[in-house]
Design a protein around this motif. Structure first.
Motif, PDB file in Angstrom:
ATOM      1  N   PRO A 192     -84.698  65.336 -68.757  1.00 50.98           N
ATOM      2  CA  PRO A 192     -84.049  64.599 -67.673  1.00 50.98           C
ATOM      3  C   PRO A 192     -84.995  63.614 -66.988  1.00 50.98           C
ATOM      4  CG  PRO A 192     -83.509  66.931 -67.564  1.00 50.98           C
ATOM      5  CD  PRO A 192     -84.584  66.796 -68.597  1.00 50.98           C
ATOM      6  N   VAL A 193     -84.444  62.477 -66.633  1.00 47.01           N
ATOM      7  CA  VAL A 193     -85.197  61.459 -65.909  1.00 47.01           C
ATOM      8  C   VAL A 193     -85.119  61.784 -64.423  1.00 47.01           C
ATOM      9  CG1 VAL A 193     -85.324  59.008 -65.327  1.00 47.01           C
ATOM     10  CG2 VAL A 193     -84.719  59.723 -67.660  1.00 47.01           C
ATOM     11  N   PRO A 194     -86.256  61.928 -63.740  1.00 50.51           N
ATOM     12  CA  PRO A 194     -86.213  62.244 -62.306  1.00 50.51           C
ATOM     13  C   PRO A 194     -85.418  61.196 -61.539  1.00 50.51           C
ATOM     14  CG  PRO A 194     -88.441  62.448 -63.171  1.00 50.51           C
ATOM     15  CD  PRO A 194     -87.626  61.798 -64.250  1.00 50.51           C
ATOM     16  N   GLY A 195     -84.557  61.661 -60.634  1.00 50.99           N
ATOM     17  CA  GLY A 195     -83.778  60.736 -59.823  1.00 50.99           C
ATOM     18  C   GLY A 195     -84.398  60.526 -58.457  1.00 50.99           C
ATOM     19  N   GLU A 196     -83.708  59.782 -57.629  1.00 50.48           N
ATOM     20  CA  GLU A 196     -84.138  59.632 -56.241  1.00 50.48           C
ATOM     21  C   GLU A 196     -83.947  60.969 -55.516  1.00 50.48           C
ATOM     22  OE1 GLU A 196     -85.499  56.905 -55.270  1.00 50.48           O
ATOM     23  OE2 GLU A 196     -85.051  55.710 -57.061  1.00 50.48           O
ATOM     24  N   GLU A 197     -84.444  61.036 -54.319  1.00 46.33           N
ATOM     25  CA  GLU A 197     -84.370  62.293 -53.561  1.00 46.33           C
ATOM     26  C   GLU A 197     -82.932  62.776 -53.397  1.00 46.33           C
ATOM     27  OE1 GLU A 197     -86.417  62.071 -49.885  1.00 46.33           O
ATOM     28  OE2 GLU A 197     -88.365  61.638 -50.778  1.00 46.33           O
ATOM     29  N   THR A 198     -82.003  61.827 -53.334  1.00 42.53           N
ATOM     30  CA  THR A 198     -80.608  62.193 -53.084  1.00 42.53           C
ATOM     31  C   THR A 198     -79.786  62.300 -54.366  1.00 42.53           C
ATOM     32  OG1 THR A 198     -80.086  59.852 -52.768  1.00 42.53           O
ATOM     33  CG2 THR A 198     -80.635  61.138 -50.803  1.00 42.53           C
ATOM     34  N   THR A 216     -79.280  63.541 -58.643  1.00 44.51           N
ATOM     35  CA  THR A 216     -79.589  64.587 -59.613  1.00 44.51           C
ATOM     36  C   THR A 216     -80.271  63.967 -60.828  1.00 44.51           C
ATOM     37  OG1 THR A 216     -77.641  65.810 -58.906  1.00 44.51           O
ATOM     38  CG2 THR A 216     -78.605  66.415 -61.033  1.00 44.51           C
ATOM     39  N   PRO A 217     -81.317  64.609 -61.370  1.00 40.49           N
ATOM     40  CA  PRO A 217     -81.939  64.102 -62.594  1.00 40.49           C
ATOM     41  C   PRO A 217     -80.895  63.943 -63.696  1.00 40.49           C
ATOM     42  CG  PRO A 217     -83.288  65.835 -61.640  1.00 40.49           C
ATOM     43  CD  PRO A 217     -82.005  65.803 -60.864  1.00 40.49           C
ATOM     44  N   ARG A 218     -81.035  62.874 -64.490  1.00 36.08           N
ATOM     45  CA  ARG A 218     -80.038  62.550 -65.509  1.00 36.08           C
ATOM     46  C   ARG A 218     -80.666  62.589 -66.893  1.00 36.08           C
ATOM     47  NH1 ARG A 218     -76.556  56.893 -65.751  1.00 36.08           N
ATOM     48  NH2 ARG A 218     -75.653  57.240 -67.823  1.00 36.08           N
ATOM     49  N   VAL A 219     -79.954  63.149 -67.838  1.00 39.49           N
ATOM     50  CA  VAL A 219     -80.428  63.192 -69.224  1.00 39.49           C
ATOM     51  C   VAL A 219     -80.213  61.830 -69.870  1.00 39.49           C
ATOM     52  CG1 VAL A 219     -80.126  64.269 -71.486  1.00 39.49           C
ATOM     53  CG2 VAL A 219     -79.943  65.653 -69.408  1.00 39.49           C
ATOM     54  N   PRO A 220     -81.230  61.253 -70.490  1.00 42.11           N
ATOM     55  CA  PRO A 220     -81.066  59.930 -71.099  1.00 42.11           C
ATOM     56  C   PRO A 220     -80.107  59.973 -72.292  1.00 42.11           C
ATOM     57  CG  PRO A 220     -83.235  60.819 -71.609  1.00 42.11           C
ATOM     58  CD  PRO A 220     -82.621  61.743 -70.611  1.00 42.11           C
ATOM     59  N   ASP A 221     -79.435  58.854 -72.511  1.00 44.99           N
ATOM     60  CA  ASP A 221     -78.551  58.697 -73.659  1.00 44.99           C
ATOM     61  C   ASP A 221     -79.313  58.218 -74.891  1.00 44.99           C
ATOM     62  OD1 ASP A 221     -75.907  59.003 -72.146  1.00 44.99           O
ATOM     63  OD2 ASP A 221     -76.884  57.367 -71.048  1.00 44.99           O
ATOM     64  N   ILE A 222     -80.396  57.483 -74.646  1.00 38.41           N
ATOM     65  CA  ILE A 222     -81.186  56.878 -75.719  1.00 38.41           C
ATOM     66  C   ILE A 222     -82.659  57.126 -75.411  1.00 38.41           C
ATOM     67  CG2 ILE A 222     -81.806  54.730 -76.899  1.00 38.41           C
ATOM     68  CD1 ILE A 222     -79.076  53.605 -75.933  1.00 38.41           C
ATOM     69  N   VAL A 223     -83.405  57.614 -76.381  1.00 36.35           N
ATOM     70  CA  VAL A 223     -84.857  57.783 -76.235  1.00 36.35           C
ATOM     71  C   VAL A 223     -85.539  57.042 -77.381  1.00 36.35           C
ATOM     72  CG1 VAL A 223     -86.806  59.390 -76.298  1.00 36.35           C
ATOM     73  CG2 VAL A 223     -84.749  59.969 -74.988  1.00 36.35           C
ATOM     74  N   GLY A 224     -86.498  56.185 -77.020  1.00 33.56           N
ATOM     75  CA  GLY A 224     -87.307  55.496 -78.004  1.00 33.56           C
ATOM     76  C   GLY A 224     -88.774  55.831 -77.797  1.00 33.56           C
ATOM     77  N   TYR A 225     -89.517  55.939 -78.897  1.00 31.95           N
ATOM     78  CA  TYR A 225     -90.929  56.281 -78.777  1.00 31.95           C
ATOM     79  C   TYR A 225     -91.724  55.688 -79.927  1.00 31.95           C
ATOM     80  CZ  TYR A 225     -90.423  60.270 -82.132  1.00 31.95           C
ATOM     81  OH  TYR A 225     -90.205  61.075 -83.226  1.00 31.95           O
TER      82      TYR A 225
END
Length: 246
Positions: A138-144, A146-155
């Motif tokens: 999950p990508v950390p969100g703002e304080e308010t 919820t962390p969101r799981v990415p749809d696309i990951v590149g590396y």
């Protein structure tokens, strides 16, 4: 729609980098993101660092940036590059972020060098499903929010371009510009879509292979007297990782 060139693992190979930049320019792509390992193994660590800083809008940290900064005084291989880079460039490499996240055509894209956990955590396309799904941390969100799981990951990191769909999400590797270990041609990826848009729309991923003057890269490495020269030359000419060479 906008196209983004995703480059990784340039590894001090100036002829390969120039060939890729020429291909990017020929396609009219203006936005370039670098996924790390711009420095070492090749001789042109300094020129590549300066060029990437100038040409790339986003640059994230790879394991070679980490090693050169941390081990510059203790290791012959990494120290060779650190001495040439100098303090200001080393400080720049040390400041690079570990990931970059953005919206594209209503999908959350996360870019890392090796994995969300570490620049040293290597994930291959044949690893277990559990290991590959862990790339969608999950990508950390703002304080308010919820962390969101990415749809696309590149590396980058593994120098082996590929694309997989895993439980409705897309995982891909850009391959390597300067040290490809699948076939001996420079590799990068092009991601196209509505940049920074939350609205769902089509997006596209394309892999590019660019031939370059390998023998010039070999001559440059010999002239510079880089460490591990013979292994490096074999990798350039064959696309076979040094640990598998006989």
């Amino acid at each position: 729609m906008e196209r983004i060139a995703l480059v990784s693992d340039i590894h001090g190979n100036y002829p390969a980098w120039q060939a890729v930049l020429e291909d990017i320019e020929r396609r009219g792509i203006r936005r370039i993101f670098c996924l790390g390992d711009l420095v070492g193994k090749g001789p042109d660590t300094v020129r590549i660092t300066d060029s990437v800083r100038e040409r790339c809008e986003v640059v994230i940290r790879g394991n070679w940036e980490e090693l050169i900064v941390r081990m510059s005084g203790d290791d012959e291989l990494f120290g060779w590059h650190a001495q040439r880079l100098g303090t200001e460039r080393l400080d720049y490499l040390d400041s690079l972020p570990l990931r970059h996240d953005f919206m594209l055509s209503g999908r959350l894209v996360s870019l890392v060098h090796a994995s969300p956990e570490s620049v040293f955590q290597r994930v291959q396309p044949w690893d277990s499903l559990e290991q590959r799904l862990a790339m969608f941390a999950p990508v950390p969100g703002e304080e308010t929010s919820t962390p969101r799981v990415p749809d696309i990951v590149g590396y980058g990191d593994i120098h082996n371009a590929y694309l997989q769909y895993l439980e409705g999400r897309m995982l891909f590797n850009t391959g390597s510009v300067g040290n490809p270990l699948d076939l001996p041609e420079a590799s990068y990826a092009i991601l196209e879509g509505d940049y920074l848009s939350d609205e769902k729309s089509p997006y596209y991923l394309q892999f590019a292979r660019v031939p370059y003057d390998i023998e010039q890269a070999v001559a440059d490495a010999r002239a510079a007297g880089i460490p591990a020269l013979d292994y490096y030359i074999k990798e350039l000419r064959t696309g076979v990782y040094r640990g598998l060479q006989t």
